[in-house]
Scaffold this active site. Sequence first.
Site, short mmCIF file in Angstrom:
data_model
loop_
_atom_site.label_atom_id
_atom_site.label_comp_id
_atom_site.label_asym_id
_atom_site.label_seq_id
_atom_site.Cartn_x
_atom_site.Cartn_y
_atom_site.Cartn_z
N ASP A 171 -15.17 3.18 4.01
CA ASP A 171 -15.00 1.83 4.58
C ASP A 171 -16.27 0.99 4.46
OD1 ASP A 171 -12.43 2.45 5.25
OD2 ASP A 171 -12.84 2.85 7.36
N ARG B 166 0.83 -1.22 0.00
CA ARG B 166 0.00 0.00 0.00
C ARG B 166 0.86 1.27 0.00
NH1 ARG B 166 -4.54 -0.57 4.41
NH2 ARG B 166 -5.24 1.31 3.38
C1 S3P Z 1 -8.81 5.68 8.89
C2 S3P Z 1 -8.94 6.49 7.79
C3 S3P Z 1 -9.42 6.01 6.49
C4 S3P Z 1 -10.15 4.67 6.63
C5 S3P Z 1 -9.38 3.70 7.48
C6 S3P Z 1 -9.19 4.26 8.88
C7 S3P Z 1 -8.28 6.26 10.13
O1 S3P Z 1 -8.32 5.83 5.62
O2 S3P Z 1 -10.38 4.12 5.36
O3 S3P Z 1 -10.06 2.46 7.59
O4 S3P Z 1 -8.43 5.66 11.20
O5 S3P Z 1 -7.71 7.36 10.06
P1 S3P Z 1 -7.71 7.06 4.75
O6 S3P Z 1 -7.21 8.07 5.68
O7 S3P Z 1 -6.63 6.42 3.93
O8 S3P Z 1 -8.83 7.55 3.91
#
Ligand code: S3P
Length: 435
Positions: free
Chosen positions: A320, A123
Amino acid sequence: MKKVKVYPINKGFDLVCDEIAPDKSISHRCAIFSLLSDKSSVVNNFLEAEDTLASLNIAKELGAKVEKKAKGSYVITPPSKIQEPFNILDCGNAGTAMRLYMGLLSANEGSFVLSGDQYLRRRPMGRVAKPLREIGAKIDGREWGNKAPIHIRGSKLKAFKYHSPIDSAQVKSALILAGLFAEGKSYYKENLLSRDHTERILKGMGAEIQEVVKEDGIWLEITPLRKALKPLNIRVPADPSSGFFFAVAAAIVPDARVIIKDVTLNPTRIEAYKKLQEMGAKVEFIQKENIYEPIGDIEVTYNGKLKAIEVNKNIAWLIDELPALSIAMAVAEGESVVKNAKELRVKESDRINSVVTNLQKAGIWCEEFSDGYKIRGGILKNAIINSHGDHRIAMSFAIAGLLAQMEIEDIECVNTSFPNFFAILQKISEVEFEN
Ligand code: S3P
């Protein structure tokens, strides 16, 4: 690899659910932010799942003393100064752990190596490494620091003014953490407010983080820490993203109802429930308290066949939940469309591809776009599903199993966020595990 068969049910259910997993985002932050205090933090209802336990273990590697008092209850005593760890910091499957620690450790003296499982190592971390490097962080790794293992040599950071091209709470949180140690006030801006647990919790701990209006819009102003923050004393609410699997179950099974208890009602987290409401399900939000976050119950009741919808804005607020929402789309009347969601491609799996290919296996017509998909509602057929090692894909298709038998391969990933998911599912349906 473990498999599961979920068998369809032929009657409704009434489920009052007070065992939904504690919030993953908030639990990560509790583990990490406890390092910013000089006193012991008390965290109750911490999510004991692989992802968040990885964050807690890393806090230990960095010198914190972690005492478990009861299930989900921890006292975390920070070191006087973050210690250089003896071991590689293993984030497991958790992007949140890796990106937030990248921000924090960039500004702290020492040598740190962050790595994770085969999915996390694929990732992109450049979204955090690049802005951090611009303010002086010394970060390297595979693909020039875009992929883990990531190496950080903590150093002095300059203050920044950064307008993020992506609405990501992980990027924002990493930069806020770096900003707390930078040489002067920093400013951060995003186009859509991403989940704001970091700002809420850090402010609650005494950090100076506030919105300011400048000639070019609203920015988040981050003032460097002058002293250690107050410790946390928090009970983590239930996770609306985990609860959403059962919300979809109630919306697609005739005569079904679910009440998800004590969940965060943070507006950046409940957009998918509003979409389910727009599709025709009965959804009620009942706020009960407001400690760091608004908290309450969500009740979802079957209300007839769902209608198709288009999802093309406020994507960060339901990113999510899109896999589970896609199961609702698969049985709705008409064609649903998801657009502007290319972030789905860099989650625990490429979720555009995992949703589309698995729904096709279940007899549903779908079209894949670079930034989303189209789903024509129909009748789900029995299928064998590949989870791609992604917890949300595994759980979404387990819910589809309530309408047609689903055999889901590679389900260990569910332990990253919701270890008791199948125990709850077993209350409403027959579930059979195979090794
Ligand atoms: C999260 C932010 C989101 C989400 C992840 C949890 C977090 O990701 O998809 O499951 O806890 O800050 P991104 O910041 O990459 O959008």
